[in-house]
Structure formats: C-alpha cells, structure tokens
Design a protein around this motif. Structure first.
Motif, PDB file in Angstrom:
ATOM      1  N   ILE A 143       1.040  -1.156   0.006  1.00 49.76           N
ATOM      2  CA  ILE A 143      -0.031   0.056  -0.141  1.00 49.76           C
ATOM      3  C   ILE A 143       0.858   1.213  -0.070  1.00 49.76           C
ATOM      4  CG2 ILE A 143      -0.117   0.384   2.674  1.00 49.76           C
ATOM      5  CD1 ILE A 143      -2.813   0.816  -0.251  1.00 49.76           C
ATOM      6  N   GLY A 144       2.098   0.930   0.437  1.00 49.49           N
ATOM      7  CA  GLY A 144       3.041   2.023   0.286  1.00 49.49           C
ATOM      8  C   GLY A 144       3.441   2.633  -1.207  1.00 49.49           C
ATOM      9  N   GLY A 145       3.344   1.788  -1.959  1.00 49.18           N
ATOM     10  CA  GLY A 145       3.475   2.036  -3.305  1.00 49.18           C
ATOM     11  C   GLY A 145       2.362   2.941  -3.806  1.00 49.18           C
ATOM     12  N   LEU A 146       1.322   3.031  -3.181  1.00 52.47           N
ATOM     13  CA  LEU A 146       0.133   3.870  -4.003  1.00 52.47           C
ATOM     14  C   LEU A 146      -0.113   4.910  -2.731  1.00 52.47           C
ATOM     15  CD1 LEU A 146      -2.529   1.107  -4.383  1.00 52.47           C
ATOM     16  CD2 LEU A 146      -1.611   2.431  -6.077  1.00 52.47           C
ATOM     17  N   LEU A 147       0.566   4.799  -1.621  1.00 51.01           N
ATOM     18  CA  LEU A 147       0.388   6.227  -0.629  1.00 51.01           C
ATOM     19  C   LEU A 147       1.602   6.914  -0.392  1.00 51.01           C
ATOM     20  CD1 LEU A 147      -2.085   4.523   1.804  1.00 51.01           C
ATOM     21  CD2 LEU A 147      -2.651   6.396  -0.173  1.00 51.01           C
ATOM     22  N   ALA A 156       9.548   3.894  -3.334  1.00 50.26           N
ATOM     23  CA  ALA A 156       9.915   4.041  -4.849  1.00 50.26           C
ATOM     24  C   ALA A 156       9.893   2.662  -5.652  1.00 50.26           C
ATOM     25  CB  ALA A 156      11.463   4.582  -4.859  1.00 50.26           C
ATOM     26  N   ALA A 157      10.576   1.725  -4.591  1.00 50.78           N
ATOM     27  CA  ALA A 157      10.376   0.180  -5.434  1.00 50.78           C
ATOM     28  C   ALA A 157       9.140  -0.300  -5.382  1.00 50.78           C
ATOM     29  CB  ALA A 157      11.098  -0.702  -4.611  1.00 50.78           C
ATOM     30  N   LYS A 158       7.989   0.038  -4.458  1.00 47.16           N
ATOM     31  CA  LYS A 158       7.025  -0.370  -4.600  1.00 47.16           C
ATOM     32  C   LYS A 158       6.041   0.262  -5.435  1.00 47.16           C
ATOM     33  CE  LYS A 158       7.517  -3.991  -1.619  1.00 47.16           C
ATOM     34  NZ  LYS A 158       7.507  -5.311  -2.239  1.00 47.16           N
ATOM     35  N   ALA A 159       6.032   1.579  -5.644  1.00 45.81           N
ATOM     36  CA  ALA A 159       5.513   2.350  -6.695  1.00 45.81           C
ATOM     37  C   ALA A 159       5.805   1.772  -7.989  1.00 45.81           C
ATOM     38  CB  ALA A 159       5.565   3.817  -6.478  1.00 45.81           C
ATOM     39  N   GLY A 160       7.319   1.534  -8.153  1.00 39.38           N
ATOM     40  CA  GLY A 160       7.841   0.835  -9.597  1.00 39.38           C
ATOM     41  C   GLY A 160       6.854  -0.264  -9.820  1.00 39.38           C
ATOM     42  N   VAL A 161       6.863  -1.210  -8.778  1.00 40.89           N
ATOM     43  CA  VAL A 161       5.845  -2.628  -9.067  1.00 40.89           C
ATOM     44  C   VAL A 161       4.639  -2.324  -9.678  1.00 40.89           C
ATOM     45  CG1 VAL A 161       5.170  -4.502  -8.078  1.00 40.89           C
ATOM     46  CG2 VAL A 161       7.343  -3.675  -7.435  1.00 40.89           C
ATOM     47  N   VAL A 179      -3.306 -10.076 -14.812  1.00 38.89           N
ATOM     48  CA  VAL A 179      -2.512  -9.382 -14.155  1.00 38.89           C
ATOM     49  C   VAL A 179      -3.131  -9.102 -12.712  1.00 38.89           C
ATOM     50  CG1 VAL A 179      -1.032  -7.416 -13.889  1.00 38.89           C
ATOM     51  CG2 VAL A 179      -0.953  -8.605 -15.801  1.00 38.89           C
ATOM     52  N   SER A 180      -2.398  -9.134 -11.615  1.00 35.08           N
ATOM     53  CA  SER A 180      -3.143  -8.549 -10.431  1.00 35.08           C
ATOM     54  C   SER A 180      -1.888  -7.860  -9.673  1.00 35.08           C
ATOM     55  CB  SER A 180      -3.623  -9.602  -9.491  1.00 35.08           C
ATOM     56  OG  SER A 180      -4.810 -10.184 -10.116  1.00 35.08           O
ATOM     57  N   ILE A 181      -1.929  -6.758  -8.945  1.00 37.33           N
ATOM     58  CA  ILE A 181      -1.205  -6.152  -8.225  1.00 37.33           C
ATOM     59  C   ILE A 181      -1.582  -6.071  -6.750  1.00 37.33           C
ATOM     60  CG2 ILE A 181      -0.027  -3.903  -7.879  1.00 37.33           C
ATOM     61  CD1 ILE A 181      -1.545  -3.095 -10.518  1.00 37.33           C
ATOM     62  N   LEU A 182      -0.732  -6.718  -6.009  1.00 38.46           N
ATOM     63  CA  LEU A 182      -1.259  -7.057  -4.413  1.00 38.46           C
ATOM     64  C   LEU A 182      -0.709  -5.614  -3.650  1.00 38.46           C
ATOM     65  CD1 LEU A 182      -2.146  -8.745  -2.002  1.00 38.46           C
ATOM     66  CD2 LEU A 182       0.177  -9.792  -2.164  1.00 38.46           C
ATOM     67  N   THR A 183      -1.424  -5.180  -2.956  1.00 35.38           N
ATOM     68  CA  THR A 183      -0.885  -3.884  -2.157  1.00 35.38           C
ATOM     69  C   THR A 183      -1.166  -4.287  -0.628  1.00 35.38           C
ATOM     70  OG1 THR A 183      -2.745  -2.599  -2.493  1.00 35.38           O
ATOM     71  CG2 THR A 183      -1.141  -2.332  -4.121  1.00 35.38           C
ATOM     72  N   PRO A 184      -0.412  -4.976   0.212  1.00 35.25           N
ATOM     73  CA  PRO A 184      -0.777  -5.322   1.438  1.00 35.25           C
ATOM     74  C   PRO A 184      -0.606  -3.892   2.399  1.00 35.25           C
ATOM     75  CG  PRO A 184       0.900  -6.904   0.610  1.00 35.25           C
ATOM     76  CD  PRO A 184       0.735  -5.722  -0.495  1.00 35.25           C
ATOM     77  N   GLY A 185      -1.404  -3.903   3.296  1.00 40.19           N
ATOM     78  CA  GLY A 185      -0.987  -3.022   4.487  1.00 40.19           C
ATOM     79  C   GLY A 185      -0.330  -4.021   5.559  1.00 40.19           C
ATOM     80  N   ILE A 186      -0.389  -3.691   6.665  1.00 37.07           N
ATOM     81  CA  ILE A 186       0.472  -4.499   7.573  1.00 37.07           C
ATOM     82  C   ILE A 186      -0.189  -5.848   7.985  1.00 37.07           C
ATOM     83  CG2 ILE A 186       1.687  -4.357  10.012  1.00 37.07           C
ATOM     84  CD1 ILE A 186       1.244  -1.444   9.895  1.00 37.07           C
ATOM     85  N   VAL A 187       0.943  -6.656   7.791  1.00 41.49           N
ATOM     86  CA  VAL A 187       0.548  -8.045   7.601  1.00 41.49           C
ATOM     87  C   VAL A 187       1.651  -8.800   8.552  1.00 41.49           C
ATOM     88  CG1 VAL A 187       0.387 -10.266   6.373  1.00 41.49           C
ATOM     89  CG2 VAL A 187      -0.118  -8.121   5.270  1.00 41.49           C
ATOM     90  N   ARG A 188       1.185  -9.757   9.294  1.00 41.84           N
ATOM     91  CA  ARG A 188       2.006 -10.662  10.386  1.00 41.84           C
ATOM     92  C   ARG A 188       2.864 -11.253   9.765  1.00 41.84           C
ATOM     93  NH1 ARG A 188      -1.912 -12.776  13.650  1.00 41.84           N
ATOM     94  NH2 ARG A 188      -2.551 -10.570  14.127  1.00 41.84           N
ATOM     95  N   THR A 189       4.227 -10.821   9.629  1.00 42.23           N
ATOM     96  CA  THR A 189       5.119 -11.763   8.795  1.00 42.23           C
ATOM     97  C   THR A 189       6.572 -11.569   9.515  1.00 42.23           C
ATOM     98  OG1 THR A 189       6.040  -9.885   7.486  1.00 42.23           O
ATOM     99  CG2 THR A 189       4.163 -11.207   6.580  1.00 42.23           C
ATOM    100  N   ASN A 190       7.621 -12.177   8.969  1.00 40.60           N
ATOM    101  CA  ASN A 190       8.960 -12.013   9.267  1.00 40.60           C
ATOM    102  C   ASN A 190       9.582 -10.924   8.721  1.00 40.60           C
ATOM    103  OD1 ASN A 190       8.685 -14.357  10.953  1.00 40.60           O
ATOM    104  ND2 ASN A 190       8.714 -15.698   9.189  1.00 40.60           N
ATOM    105  N   TYR A 238      -6.533  -5.025  -9.050  1.00 40.52           N
ATOM    106  CA  TYR A 238      -5.735  -4.713  -7.592  1.00 40.52           C
ATOM    107  C   TYR A 238      -6.296  -5.560  -6.711  1.00 40.52           C
ATOM    108  CZ  TYR A 238      -5.158  -0.398 -10.201  1.00 40.52           C
ATOM    109  OH  TYR A 238      -4.864   0.453 -11.450  1.00 40.52           O
ATOM    110  N   VAL A 239      -5.348  -5.876  -5.793  1.00 46.87           N
ATOM    111  CA  VAL A 239      -5.564  -6.914  -4.488  1.00 46.87           C
ATOM    112  C   VAL A 239      -5.365  -5.764  -3.407  1.00 46.87           C
ATOM    113  CG1 VAL A 239      -5.586  -8.862  -3.381  1.00 46.87           C
ATOM    114  CG2 VAL A 239      -4.841  -8.793  -5.611  1.00 46.87           C
ATOM    115  N   ILE A 240      -6.634  -5.099  -3.186  1.00 48.99           N
ATOM    116  CA  ILE A 240      -6.351  -4.093  -1.902  1.00 48.99           C
ATOM    117  C   ILE A 240      -6.847  -5.063  -0.683  1.00 48.99           C
ATOM    118  CG2 ILE A 240      -7.011  -2.065  -0.791  1.00 48.99           C
ATOM    119  CD1 ILE A 240      -5.868  -1.413  -3.593  1.00 48.99           C
ATOM    120  N   THR A 241      -5.719  -5.254   0.338  1.00 53.54           N
ATOM    121  CA  THR A 241      -5.909  -6.389   1.334  1.00 53.54           C
ATOM    122  C   THR A 241      -6.802  -5.438   2.632  1.00 53.54           C
ATOM    123  OG1 THR A 241      -3.945  -5.509   2.139  1.00 53.54           O
ATOM    124  CG2 THR A 241      -3.968  -7.484   0.940  1.00 53.54           C
TER     125      THR A 241
END
Ligand SMILES: NC(=O)c1ccc[n+]([C@@H]2O[C@H](COP(=O)([O-])OP(=O)(O)OC[C@H]3O[C@@H](n4cnc5c(N)ncnc54)[C@H](O)[C@@H]3O)[C@@H](O)[C@H]2O)c1
Length: 291
Positions: A143-147, A156-161, A179-190, A238-241
């Motif tokens: 979502i940082g690539g859209l906001l 910059a990298a994510k807006a590039g994607v 084609v789908s663009i996944l734009t996650p917000g905060i997800v519980r990952t490593n 768009y996959v807006i999570t």
C-alpha cells in the motif's frame, strides 16, 4: 483464470509470511506449488508444511539471479509443463528516510523489490504466452506503493512495481495471461527479521507505532493469500487487502485531482494525450468493458 485445479504456481519468497499464505491458498485451490526463497531452513520447513496439504516443492532462488531464474524456468517446463500462476512476492523491508539511506542500500532495495519482480516476469512471461493457456501474474507491491508512506527507498520500489504491473496489464490485455497487483497493508510476517541491508541502519517502525500494536493489528498472511486467489479467479487488477485503506486512498487520489489545472481542455491535445495514455485496464477494472 476460471479454474486453478491441476495447474502450477510459482511463489517467490514463498517460504515465509505473505508468500507462504499465498502458497497455502493456491494449494487449497488444487494447484501444485513451487516456493522459492534464500534460506534453506525456512524453505525446508515451509516445503514440508505445504507437502502435508498438497503438492509442493521448495527451491533456492535469489530473485536477483537471472541465470538462476532461467534454470528454474527450464526445470519447471520439464517437471510441471510450465508455470500457470507466477507470484513475484519476495521482498525486503527498508524504512530509513532519504537522508539516512546510502546509495548501496538504495541499490539493494531496488534490486530485490523491483528488479527482482521484472526478472521473474521477463523469464516466465514469454513461456506462459507461448504455452497459450490461461495464466496469471501477481506481484506484491505494498500500500506504500500507492500512498507514498515514509521510507522513500521502499516506496519508490513498490510504486515501481505498481507502474510495471499496470503497464504490463495493458500490454497483456488481449492475451490469456491476467495481471494482479497486491498492495498489502501491515501483515504479520517475518519482514522485520529478513536479510540485513548493506551497511548500518537505524531501525524505523512504520508511523512510530509500538511494536505490540503493530503485531496485534496486523492481518494474518493466510487472509492475504485467500484474497489473492479470489483476485486470480475474478481477474481483478488490484488486490487491496484492507478495507481500512479506502479513506487513505481517497485522500491521495483527491489530492492529485485537486492539482489538475481547472481549465477548459483543448480537444486536439486531449485526443493526442488520450491516444498515448489511455489504458483499457482501468475501464475493465471499473467494469466498463466485459472481458
Ligand atoms: N509484512 C507487511 O506488512 C508487508 C506490507 C506490504 C508489502 N509487503 C511485501 O510483501 C512481500 C513479502 O514480505 P513478507 O512481509 O511476507 O516478509 P517475509 O520476510 O516474511 O517474507 C519475505 C520473503 O522474501 C524472501 N526474500 C528476501 N530477499 C530475497 C531475495 N533476494 N531473493 C529471494 N527471496 C528473498 C525471504 O527469504 C522471505 O521468504 C514483500 O515484497 C514485502 O515488501 C509486506
């Protein structure tokens, strides 16, 4: 794609976090899944976790390694008859502000988070098109690539994607590859324990939120995986999570529209601009043209 059963997916960074959530979801949808990553131990663990619920293989691949991508594509042609769903998901987090990021760190983030996505697409897309079957490419932006959230290198990298995938969607509009663009917000990952960037870094948490709040509010990766599978089946661009992103996105798009000159458009110039810039995938996403 209308049916995923019996088809094959490749998920980069599929041994952890969002990638593993997607791998589980495609496995449950009846696909064979190949996950790739760079850490032997997590690859092995995730590979056996997935093999217990479906057909899964784990392979080592750094997304910066173009020769490695080509070798994996050859192997997947031989062993699986190719790739039907490509998920370019591998990535690293890096939230240092512009004045703290070094040139080496910029190159590191862009090489993995943006060029790594292009490497995957450039390797597999010609083979997917040559196969002529329905296929799909998903790339994980943020979502940082859209906001344009703080952390300019990552943004910059994510807006590039996002830009890469929107343009790719236009190029593929008359092909069987979606084609789908996944734009996650905060997800519980490593992501906070991923490979370290070159040089020294000061750790930044998004928005200075407390670590415990971030963890408690974060979306589980499997929820993201299920949204991705729905987007592939529905050919959604768009996959807006997060429903919580609506207001933030509205403010961004309103801010852009506010800056469009409030003047009568020149019809000739409008025609030329439209000819060059019109992207049919936006109309399709808005439901104006049936696919
Ligand atoms: N977690 C979040 O809140 C969040 C939000 C928005 C976007 N994302 C994006 O989601 C994607 C997945 O991240 P995650 O949060 O699941 O983190 P994660 O650390 O759990 O998973 C990232 C995966 O990418 C792999 N990876 C890292 N560098 C690699 C390289 N050079 N080559 C191949 N694989 C590499 C890691 O080994 C790991 O498997 C990333 O692109 C990330 O930027 C995450």
């Amino acid at each position: 794609m209308r049916d995923l059963r019996g088809r094959t997916a490749l998920v980069t960074g599929g041994d952890s976090g969002i990638g593993l959530g997607i791998a589980h979801a495609v496995c449950d949808a009846g696909m064979s899944v190949v996950i790739s990553g760079i850490v032997e131990e997590t690859l092995e663990k995730a590979g056996s976790e997935l093999a217990a619920v479906g057909t899964a293989h784990a392979v080592r691949l750094d997304v910066r390694d173009r020769a490695g991508f080509a070798a994996l594509a050859d192997r997947m042609d031989r062993e699986f008859g190719g790739v039907d769903v490509l998920v370019n998901n591998a990535g690293v987090g890096f939230l240092a502000p512009t004045t703290e990021a070094t040139f080496e760190q910029w190159d590191w983030v862009l090489d993995i988070n943006l060029t790594g996505v292009f490497n995957g697409i450039r390797t597999f897309l010609p083979r997917m098109l040559a196969a002529g079957r329905p296929g799909h490419i998903v790339s994980t932006a943020s979502i940082g690539g859209l906001l344009g959230a703080p952390g300019s290198t990552y943004a910059a990298a994510k807006a590039g994607v996002v830009g890469l995938m929107e343009a790719l969607a236009a190029e593929l509009v008359d092909t069987p590859v979606g084609v789908s663009i996944l734009t996650p917000g905060i997800v519980r990952t490593n992501i906070h324990n991923g490979p370290p960037p070159p040089g020294s870094v000061v750790v930044h948490t998004p928005g200075d939120a407390a670590e415990t709040d971030l963890h408690a509010a974060a979306m589980p990766p499997r929820e993201v995986g299920d949204r991705v599978v729905r987007a592939i089946l529905d050919e959604q661009l768009y996959v807006i999570t997060h429903a919580e992103h609506r207001e933030l996105l509205e403010r961004r798009f309103d801010a852009i529209l506010r800056c469009v000159p409030d003047e009568q458009p020149d019809p000739r110039r409008a025609g030329v601009e439209r000819l060059i810039l019109h992207n049919p995938v936006y109309d399709r996403a808005l439901g104006r043209t049936a696919r």
